[in-house]
Design an enzyme around this catalytic site. Structure first.
Site: not given
Lengths: 184, 401
Positions: B145-146
């Site tokens: 996600h990051e």
């Protein structure tokens, strides 16, 4: 006079489009090459890790001689393979044998408590993941590149400068197969 | 995938234009009010100057400011080899040009953020609590996600959009306070009776703009931020090819009722999950930078594949709406790599283990070395310990350092 200008303008536009397409093709081909070198780095890393792994587990896994021998044999086969297709096949076999080892480890609680083995296992599974992600990314690039070569108008430029379609890197591994998509 | 970034960029430019028009209108109205002869040009110039200076500072120092505010510490691969490996895996999956720097935050609350102005200057920071609570697949989901934020250029965009929102709020705040204390400021030029009426109208317009523009710019900013969170979930799953990893990580993160000590109102939107609202009711939908976490989990769990199309379908199913979360060009069935098998189904560690591991990790980050004594005791040697040997306090064995 006007006809001359129009002709010149058309030629200029065609030329600019031509250069643009050629540059895009070169860029895509370089991305494919780069994608391949990403896979290659990880395959080498996998080959480097295996002797260490065998050395560590040998003392514990007395009943798995065959699996270990298989891994060593497949490793040397994979290292000498050339060409994308051949490499993919050899690496698939090696991956399968390593998978068997992972399963066999479950029967050796002492081994699973060995710090050295645990860190090796983390390295190895991470390398497996990296191979699979690099493969995914490489195949994406190849698909993109091949589409470009087949589609009009870039297929004309590709034909003139003999850009060839690239080969996908497909490893046959049952565990790698995707979960079938269910549609309602 | 590339078209997706481009489509994203087009949308961002549109948002910037709207916010920029707001900023210019506000500057013009206030400028005109104070100095009608300048036709509002001076106001616009001052507003733009404030925005440019703030943007430059945050563009080049945003990551540094964020990292020092959260007291994050840069770590070498050997502090947590698994974290380093996972970041590298996702770097490969996202095809990023450089390895992001990895930071660990000395916090027990599980959370993470990404920072940096472009993929070459990217940073991923996770808390110690996150590392000890999540298994490999969950950690991979969070890192994916990051990395998706980095890949989608969300950080630069959200920083600059945040700065623009900040400038708008700052300018209207100064104006409104000024009005409050000077009582309208009309006394400055009461002699100019001719401009009196126009001035009064201008004052009302400026007042209305100073109140409304920040609200609308805020709503716009929050809406885009939420959309980018969904998009980062979708992109992250496309990278990790395992929606359940992120889903169960979000579940664990939202289930932990520890608030972060080092996060504040400004840095909060950068985290994967808002660091304050644990246990409280979720912030009112429209004024939150993040979508409700339970909804994100439900969407991830309804996914049939790992591609953008699957996410879009799951989103529409869960939200019961036809809204497009993924720009159209990203929705191609052939792009779906399929869900991979679970890597790690390891048992969740108990709270006691988590606490001990978190403590150990924080010590390791701060330069402690660990020695396992044969009697079973684990000796923790502080970094400023001078002697060559250390004696086990339980069994008295002498250990060499």
């Amino acid at each position: 006079m006007t006809t001359l200008y129009v002709t010149i303008a058309i030629i200029a536009i065609v030329f600019i489009g031509f250069v643009g397409i050629y540059n895009a093709l070169v860029r895509l081909r370089n991305q494919v090459k780069n994608g391949w070198s990403q896979i290659d780095v990880q395959l080498k890393r996998r080959h480097d890790l295996i002797p260490n792994l065998i050395e560590t587990v040998k003392g514990y896994m007395t009943h798995e001689r065959e699996t270990l021998e298989n891994i060593t044999a497949y490793r040397s086969k994979a290292m000498s393979a050339s060409g994308i297709g051949e490499k993919a096949q050899a690496e698939g076999l090696l991956g399968g044998a390593l998978g068997q080892l992972q399963v066999a480890v479950e029967a050796y609680p002492d081994l699973k408590a060995n710090q050295n083995f645990l860190s090796l296992q983390e390295e190895l599974s991470s390398t497996e993941n990296k191979i699979s992600f690099a493969r995914q990314s490489y195949n994406d690039q190849v698909l993109f590149f091949n589409n470009k070569i087949q589609m009009f108008p870039s297929n004309i430029v590709a034909g003139m400068f003999s850009f060839k379609e690239e080969e996908f890197f497909e490893i046959e591994d049952p565990a790698e197969k995707a979960v079938p998509k269910v549609k309602f | 995938m590339w078209e997706l970034i481009r489509a994203n960029r087009r949308r961002s430019v549109l948002l910037f234009m709207f916010m920029g028009i707001g900023l210019i209108l506000l500057g013009a109205a206030i400028g005109y009010y104070f100095n009608p002869a300048g036709m509002g040009i001076d106001g616009i110039i001052i507003a733009l100057l404030i925005w440019i200076i703030m943007s430059l500072i945050s563009y080049y120092n945003g990551a540094k400011i964020l990292l020092s505010a959260s007291k994050a510490k840069k770590v070498s691969p050997d502090v947590h080899p698994q974290l380093y490996n996972i970041v590298e895996e996702m770097k490969i999956a996202a095809n990023l040009p450089a390895m992001p720097e990895i930071y660990i935050i000395n916090e027990e609350a599980p959370n993470a953020f990404a920072a940096g102005r472009d993929p070459q200057h990217a940073v991923v920071a996770v808390t110690a609590g996150l590392l000890t609570r999540l298994n490999r697949d969950e950690l991979q989901g969070v890192i994916a996600h990051e990395m998706a934020h980095i890949y989608n250029r969300d950080i630069r965009f959200m920083t600059l959009a945040g700065v623009m929102l900040g400038s708008i709020v700052l300018i209207s705040e100064i104006f409104l306070r000024g009005m409050l204390y000077t009582g309208g400021g009309a006394r400055y030029r009461s002699s100019g009776s001719k401009g009196g009426q126009g001035q009064a109208i201008m004052m009302i317009i400026a007042l209305v703009l100073a109140i409304l523009v920040p609200i609308f710019a805020g709503l716009l900013y929050y809406a885009i931020s939420r959309k980018r969170e969904y998009l980062a979930d979708a992109t992250g799953v496309r990278f990790s090819r395992y929606p359940e990893g992120l889903a169960s990580a979000l579940e664990k993160i939202s289930g932990t009722k520890i608030e972060m000590k080092t996060a504040n109102k400004v840095t909060a939107p950068m985290y994967i999950s808002l660091p304050f609202q644990k246990g409280k009711k979720a912030a009112a939908g429209l004024r939150s930078t993040h979508p409700p976490i339970q909804e994100r989990i439900r969407i991830l769990r309804s996914m049939q594949g790992a591609g953008f199309l699957s996410y879009q379908e799951a989103y529409n199913e869960v939200k019961g709406s036809g809204a497009h979360i993924i720009p159209g060009s990203g929705l191609k069935e052939t792009d779906d790599p399929g869900i991979r098998k679970a890597f790690d189904s390891g048992d969740a560690p108990g709270l006691k283990t988590v606490k001990r591991n978190t403590g150990d990790l924080m010590m390791k980050m701060n330069g402690y070395t660990f020695i396992n004594c044969n009697c079973g005791l684990r000796i923790k040697v502080p970094p400023d310990y001078k002697k060559n040997t250390i004696i086990c306090t339980k069994c008295g064995t002498k250990h060499r350092l």
